[in-house]
Design a protein around this motif. Structure first.
Motif, short mmCIF file in Angstrom:
data_model
loop_
_atom_site.label_atom_id
_atom_site.label_comp_id
_atom_site.label_asym_id
_atom_site.label_seq_id
_atom_site.Cartn_x
_atom_site.Cartn_y
_atom_site.Cartn_z
N CYS A 129 0.79 -1.24 0.00
CA CYS A 129 0.00 0.00 0.00
C CYS A 129 0.81 1.28 0.00
CB CYS A 129 -0.98 0.01 1.18
SG CYS A 129 -0.20 0.23 2.80
N ASP A 144 -2.73 -1.55 9.68
CA ASP A 144 -3.58 -2.58 9.09
C ASP A 144 -4.40 -3.19 10.22
OD1 ASP A 144 -4.78 -4.70 7.80
OD2 ASP A 144 -2.92 -5.60 7.08
N THR A 226 -4.91 0.51 5.84
CA THR A 226 -5.34 -0.54 4.92
C THR A 226 -6.09 -1.60 5.70
OG1 THR A 226 -4.56 -2.36 3.54
CG2 THR A 226 -2.99 -1.49 5.13
N ASP A 249 -10.17 3.44 -2.88
CA ASP A 249 -8.73 3.21 -2.86
C ASP A 249 -7.98 4.49 -3.26
OD1 ASP A 249 -6.43 1.42 -2.65
OD2 ASP A 249 -6.27 1.63 -4.83
N ALA A 309 -6.53 2.82 1.85
CA ALA A 309 -5.99 1.88 0.87
C ALA A 309 -6.81 0.60 0.84
CB ALA A 309 -4.53 1.54 1.20
N ASP A 310 -7.33 0.26 -0.33
CA ASP A 310 -7.94 -1.05 -0.53
C ASP A 310 -6.88 -1.93 -1.21
OD1 ASP A 310 -9.36 -3.31 -1.03
OD2 ASP A 310 -11.01 -2.35 -2.07
N ARG A 311 -5.79 -2.08 -0.54
CA ARG A 311 -4.68 -2.91 -0.99
C ARG A 311 -3.79 -3.15 0.22
NH1 ARG A 311 -1.72 1.16 -5.15
NH2 ARG A 311 -3.86 1.74 -5.67
N GLY A 312 -2.98 -4.19 0.16
CA GLY A 312 -2.15 -4.49 1.32
C GLY A 312 -1.35 -5.75 1.13
N GLU A 315 -1.18 -7.51 -2.40
CA GLU A 315 -0.40 -6.72 -3.36
C GLU A 315 1.09 -6.76 -3.01
OE1 GLU A 315 -4.60 -5.38 -3.61
OE2 GLU A 315 -3.23 -5.82 -1.95
#
Length: 328
Positions: A129, A144, A226, A249, A309-312, A315
């Motif tokens: 992220c 997170d 995230t 995101d 963040a829609d990622r973590g 990714e």
């Protein structure tokens, strides 16, 4: 007759993150600016349900999770994945029958789960992220909020490459474990719900205390979250009728708005929360614990804005696979 020459198709990479609450898969192919997602899967499995009380993964939770992993295994086969990594986090770290569960998953699905340490979990989240950290000077805090734990990572950004990790902590409270610490969290009385929320926040603050004492003071504070908590609250902030990753995101939200939403949700009955778009019945009982963790982070690191963040972890895994840092 001259034979046909088939060009090999693009290499597909896969990352699977089995958390305390969710099972999430990404399949992607590399491209010049990173990667393009080919397929994805996400399901709330609540693997850690009841773990705090029993110390074990329950039979029902195991069955739900294996059913989700079977879907993932089918996607991996159909997409002809070249290289993959599947990780399990806090629930499997804590559970006495975690290794037994990992063995069963491999026998029944062919997926080999790697139970990773909290430090590796934090590192992968940062790798996944960090491009969304607001530009600026001074350290940034990435967090997170998971189902069974919360990872806090203090980083120093660099012009090229991922940021340097200056300090980190894994706290033993996530949305599932913190909710289960309050057996009567679904009180009918608003005053009792507010009191429950205050106890949750105090519990989280105590677990963050050592890390909070080490944080630098007086810097220009940048904050990036995230987790399902921050993406859900960002959706509520935007008033979305349904979840839209493209709208969430990379969003920057005023911290005060996230506090106001958290305060409102903490006073609502679970049925009222369940009726809200982007929360629904699946998250209604857990979202307040997420709010308590988020507000405690904002107390500790009082940034004016929160990056979403829609990622973590997934990714982060994909980036390491594509960079050749890890091999199955």
């Amino acid at each position: 007759m001259r034979g046909r020459h088939h060009r090999p198709g693009p290499r597909h990479f896969a990352a699977l993150d089995l958390g305390t609450n969710n099972c999430r898969l990404l399949i992607a192919r590399a491209q010049a600016d990173g990667f393009a997602v080919v397929d994805a899967f996400s399901r709330i499995v609540r693997l850690g349900e009841g773990l705090a009380a029993s110390g074990r993964l329950s039979d029902a939770a195991i069955e739900r999770t294996i059913a989700a992993l079977a879907v993932c295994a089918d996607k991996l086969r159909r997409r002809n994945v070249t290289l993959s990594r599947a990780v399990a986090t806090e629930a499997c770290r804590r559970a006495a029958n975690g290794p037994e569960f990992i063995d069963r998953v491999y026998r029944e699905t062919g997926i080999r789960l790697d139970i990773i340490a909290a430090r590796e979990e934090a590192r992968l989240a940062v790798l996944g992220c960090h491009p969304l950290i607001e530009p600026g000077d001074g350290p940034a805090l990435i967090f997170d909020i998971g189902g069974g734990s919360t990872e806090l990572v203090l980083v120093e950004t660099r012009e090229d490459g991922p940021p340097a990790i200056l300090d980190w902590q894994s706290a033993p409270w996530g949305v599932v474990s913190l909710t289960e610490s309050e057996p009567c969290a679904a009180h009918a009385d608003e005053a009792e719900r507010r009191a429950t929320y205050a106890r949750m926040r105090a519990r989280v603050a105590e677990s963050f205390a050592g890390f909070a004492d080490r944080l630098p003071k007086g810097a220009a504070l940048r904050l990036l979250g995230t987790s399902g908590t921050v993406t859900t609250l960002a959706s509520v902030h935007l008033g979305l009728p349904s979840y839209d990753r493209s709208a969430v995101d990379g969003l920057i939200v005023p911290a005060q708005s996230m506090r106001a939403i958290s305060h409102r949700l903490s006073g609502q009955a679970i049925a009222d929360r369940a009726r809200l778009a982007c929360i629904g019945p699946e998250r209604a009982d857990l979202v307040v614990a997420g709010c308590a963790i988020l507000e405690t982070i904002l107390d500790m690191w009082p940034a004016e804005r929160l990056g979403v963040a829609d990622r973590g972890i997934r990714e982060g895994i994909l980036r390491t696979l594509m960079a050749g840092e890890w091999r199955s």
